[in-house]
Design a protein around this motif. Structure first.
Motif, PDB file in Angstrom:
ATOM      1  N   ASP A   1       0.842  -1.195   0.000  1.00 23.62           N
ATOM      2  CA  ASP A   1       0.000   0.000   0.000  1.00 23.62           C
ATOM      3  C   ASP A   1       0.876   1.243   0.000  1.00 23.62           C
ATOM      4  N   PHE A   2       0.803   2.031  -1.073  1.00 25.71           N
ATOM      5  CA  PHE A   2       1.595   3.270  -1.159  1.00 25.71           C
ATOM      6  C   PHE A   2       0.797   4.495  -0.739  1.00 25.71           C
ATOM      7  N   ASP A   3      -0.433   4.297  -0.325  1.00 28.61           N
ATOM      8  CA  ASP A   3      -1.270   5.440   0.033  1.00 28.61           C
ATOM      9  C   ASP A   3      -1.005   5.848   1.477  1.00 28.61           C
ATOM     10  N   VAL A   4       0.175   6.461   1.696  1.00 24.57           N
ATOM     11  CA  VAL A   4       0.600   6.828   3.052  1.00 24.57           C
ATOM     12  C   VAL A   4      -0.303   7.951   3.579  1.00 24.57           C
ATOM     13  N   GLY A   5      -0.843   7.746   4.758  1.00 22.07           N
ATOM     14  CA  GLY A   5      -1.753   8.725   5.342  1.00 22.07           C
ATOM     15  C   GLY A   5      -3.216   8.335   5.165  1.00 22.07           C
ATOM     16  N   LEU A   6      -3.508   7.603   4.110  1.00 21.91           N
ATOM     17  CA  LEU A   6      -4.883   7.156   3.853  1.00 21.91           C
ATOM     18  C   LEU A   6      -4.880   5.668   3.505  1.00 21.91           C
TER      19      LEU A   6
ATOM     20  N   GLY B   1      -8.736  -7.318   4.945  1.00 19.98           N
ATOM     21  CA  GLY B   1      -9.177  -7.872   6.225  1.00 19.98           C
ATOM     22  C   GLY B   1      -8.036  -8.061   7.220  1.00 19.98           C
ATOM     23  N   ALA B   2      -6.975  -7.214   7.106  1.00 16.18           N
ATOM     24  CA  ALA B   2      -5.813  -7.377   7.994  1.00 16.18           C
ATOM     25  C   ALA B   2      -5.623  -6.152   8.880  1.00 16.18           C
ATOM     26  N   GLU B   3      -6.662  -5.317   8.983  1.00 17.14           N
ATOM     27  CA  GLU B   3      -6.512  -4.026   9.672  1.00 17.14           C
ATOM     28  C   GLU B   3      -6.157  -4.166  11.148  1.00 17.14           C
TER      29      GLU B   3
ATOM     30  N   SER C   1       1.515   3.608   6.167  1.00 23.00           N
ATOM     31  CA  SER C   1       1.368   4.253   7.472  1.00 23.00           C
ATOM     32  C   SER C   1       0.102   5.097   7.464  1.00 23.00           C
ATOM     33  N   GLN C   2      -0.583   5.151   8.588  1.00 19.09           N
ATOM     34  CA  GLN C   2      -1.798   5.952   8.660  1.00 19.09           C
ATOM     35  C   GLN C   2      -1.509   7.317   9.273  1.00 19.09           C
ATOM     36  N   THR C   3      -0.407   7.432  10.006  1.00 16.23           N
ATOM     37  CA  THR C   3      -0.171   8.661  10.758  1.00 16.23           C
ATOM     38  C   THR C   3       0.837   9.593  10.084  1.00 16.23           C
ATOM     39  N   ARG C   4       1.559   9.105   9.093  1.00 18.94           N
ATOM     40  CA  ARG C   4       2.557   9.962   8.450  1.00 18.94           C
ATOM     41  C   ARG C   4       1.983  10.537   7.172  1.00 18.94           C
TER      42      ARG C   4
END
Lengths: 87, 271
Positions: free
Chosen positions: B38-43, B51-53, B89-92
Motif C-alpha cells: 500500500d503506497f497510500d501513506v496517510g490514507l 481484512g488485515a486491519e 502508514s496511517q499517521t505519516r
C-alpha cells in the motif's frame, strides 16, 4: 412528456467520446510544455503594457479549442484617455 | 524473475485498491508468491480491504526509514499463505517516503516474491510517482466515464516518462482494466463502450470488471473478491485478467451476473 420519450432517451456516450477525443488531442500535444495560448496571452499583454498602462482586471481572455482551429480572443479595455507611457 | 506491478489511475475512487487486492489474491491463488504494497501513506485502506486491519504493527514508512525490518512489517494472509501485505502508514504523510528508501524496499521485495503489487494513491504527486517508479507492469484502472479516462491518459503519459524503465529507455507494459462497467448501459448509449475507451487510451485491454454488488459485499467483509466468491462475475473477470498477466493468451470476455428470473424481469433492485 409522451410515452415515446422513454424509448427515445438521448444517447450521451457518443458526446462523451467526442469531447474526450478533442480534449486529449490537445493535452497530449502539450505533453509537458506549457500551453501555447497561455504563452501568447502573456507575451501579447507584455507588448501592449510597454505602450499603455493596462488594468489586468479589465483584460478578458477567451479560448476555444476546436478540432481543426482554435481561437484565442483577447479583449483589453483601454482607459478613456490613452496616455502613452514615457520611456 | 520477480515482477513489480503498479495499480494506478490518477483519479480516486475508480477501484484501485479493490483491484490491487483482487489481482494480488488471484495471483497467489494461481500459486505465485505475492506481496501487495500500500503506497497510500496517510490514507491506508488496502489493510481494510484485505481484512488485515487489526494485525498491522509496522508499515512501509517504518521499513523505508529503517525502523523495522521488511520481514517484521509483512503480514501473511490467513486464507492464502503465498499472499503477504505491506501496509501503508496511517499517521505519516507521503513525504515520509524517500526515493532511495523505496528503491531499497522494492529491491528486497523482488528477492522474496514472484510478484510485487503496488497499490498507488490517487493523484499525480509524490506517492503516485513513487508507486510507479520501479514498475515493470502497470495496470491502469479506468471507469467508463470522462474524468476517469482523462486522468488515465495523463497517468499513461507519466508511465512513459517518469518511471525508472522509461528513463532507461526500456518499455513498461501497460494494461487497461475497465472497472464498474455496465454492458446494458453501454449498449443503450448511456455509457462509454469498451471500444471507445480502448480507442482513446490506446493500450491493450487486460479485463472488464462488471459493476457488481459482490465487490461491495467482499469489501464489507474484508476479503478480496476473488477469495470471497470465486464464481461471482467480478471474481471471474479478475481471475481472467490475472491469467493474461501470467502470459496466457485468452480472449477478453465480459463475465455476466447470473440472474434469477425475478431480477431478469425487474432489474437488480429486486434481488
Amino acid at each position: 412528456m409522451s410515452i415515446f420519450s422513454f424509448f427515445a432517451r438521448p444517447r450521451s456516450a457518443p458526446v462523451a467520446r467526442e469531447r474526450l477525443q478533442l480534449l486529449l488531442a490537445h493535452e497530449r500535444a502539450l505533453n509537458g510544455r506549457s500551453d501555447l495560448a497561455a504563452i501568447l496571452q502573456e507575451e501579447i499583454l507584455a507588448v501592449i503594457a510597454r505602450h499603455i498602462a493596462i488594468d489586468r482586471d479589465k483584460v478578458n481572455v477567451k479560448l476555444d479549442r476546436g478540432s481543426s482551429v482554435s481561437t484565442l480572443e483577447i479583449d483589453i479595455e483601454m482607459p478613456a484617455s490613452v496616455t502613452p507611457l514615457k520611456n | 524473475m520477480a515482477k513489480v506491478l503498479v495499480v494506478t489511475s490518477g483519479k480516486g475512487g475508480v477501484g484501485k485498491t479493490t483491484s490491487a487486492a483482487a489481482i494480488g489474491a488471484a495471483l497467489a491463488q494461481a500459486g505465485q508468491n505475492v506481496a501487495v504494497v500500500d503506497f497510500d501513506v496517510g490514507l491506508r485502506n488496502l489493510d481494510l480491504i484485505m481484512g488485515a486491519e487489526r494485525r498491522v504493527v509496522y508499515d512501509l514508512v517504518n521499513v523505508v526509514q529503517g525502523d523495522a525490518k521488511l520481514a517484521q512489517a509483512l503480514i501473511r494472509d490467513k486464507r492464502v499463505d503465498t499472499l503477504s501485505l505491506l501496509p501503508a502508514s496511517q499517521t505519516r504523510d507521503k513525504d515520509a517516503l524517500t526515493p532511495e528508501g523505496v528503491e531499497r524496499v522494492i529491491g528486497e521485495l523482488r528477492e522474496k516474491f514472484d510478484w510485487v503489487v503496488c497499490d498507488s494513491p490517487a493523484g499525480i504527486e509524490r506517492g503516485a510517482t513513487l508507486a510507479m517508479r520501479h514498475a515493470d507492469v502497470a495496470v491502469v484502472v479506468t471507469n467508463p466515464e470522462v474524468s476517469s479516462v482523462r486522468d488515465s491518459d495523463r497517468i499513461i503519459g507519466m508511465l512513459d516518462s517518469k518511471t525508472a524503465r522509461a528513463e532507461a529507455g526500456e518499455r513498461i507494459d501497460k494494461h487497461l482494466l475497465l472497472t464498474r462497467y455496465d454492458a446494458g448501459r453501454a449498449a443503450r448509449g448511456e455509457m462509454l463502450k469498451v471500444e471507445d475507451v480502448l480507442e482513446i487510451l490506446a493500450i491493450p485491454l487486460l479485463g472488464i470488471i462488471p459493476d457488481s454488488e459482490d465487490v461491495l459485499r467482499a469489501s464489507n467483509l474484508g476479503c478480496p473478491v476473488t477469495l470471497h466468491n470465486p464464481l461471482s462475475a467480478p471474481a471471474r473477470a479478475y481471475a481472467e485478467a490475472v491469467r493474461r498477466l501470467l502470459g496466457e493468451a485468452i480472449e477478453v470476455t465480459m463475465p455476466m451476473e447470473r440472474k434469477g428470473l425475478m431480477s431478469r424481469l425487474f432489474g437488480r433492485k429486486v434481488a
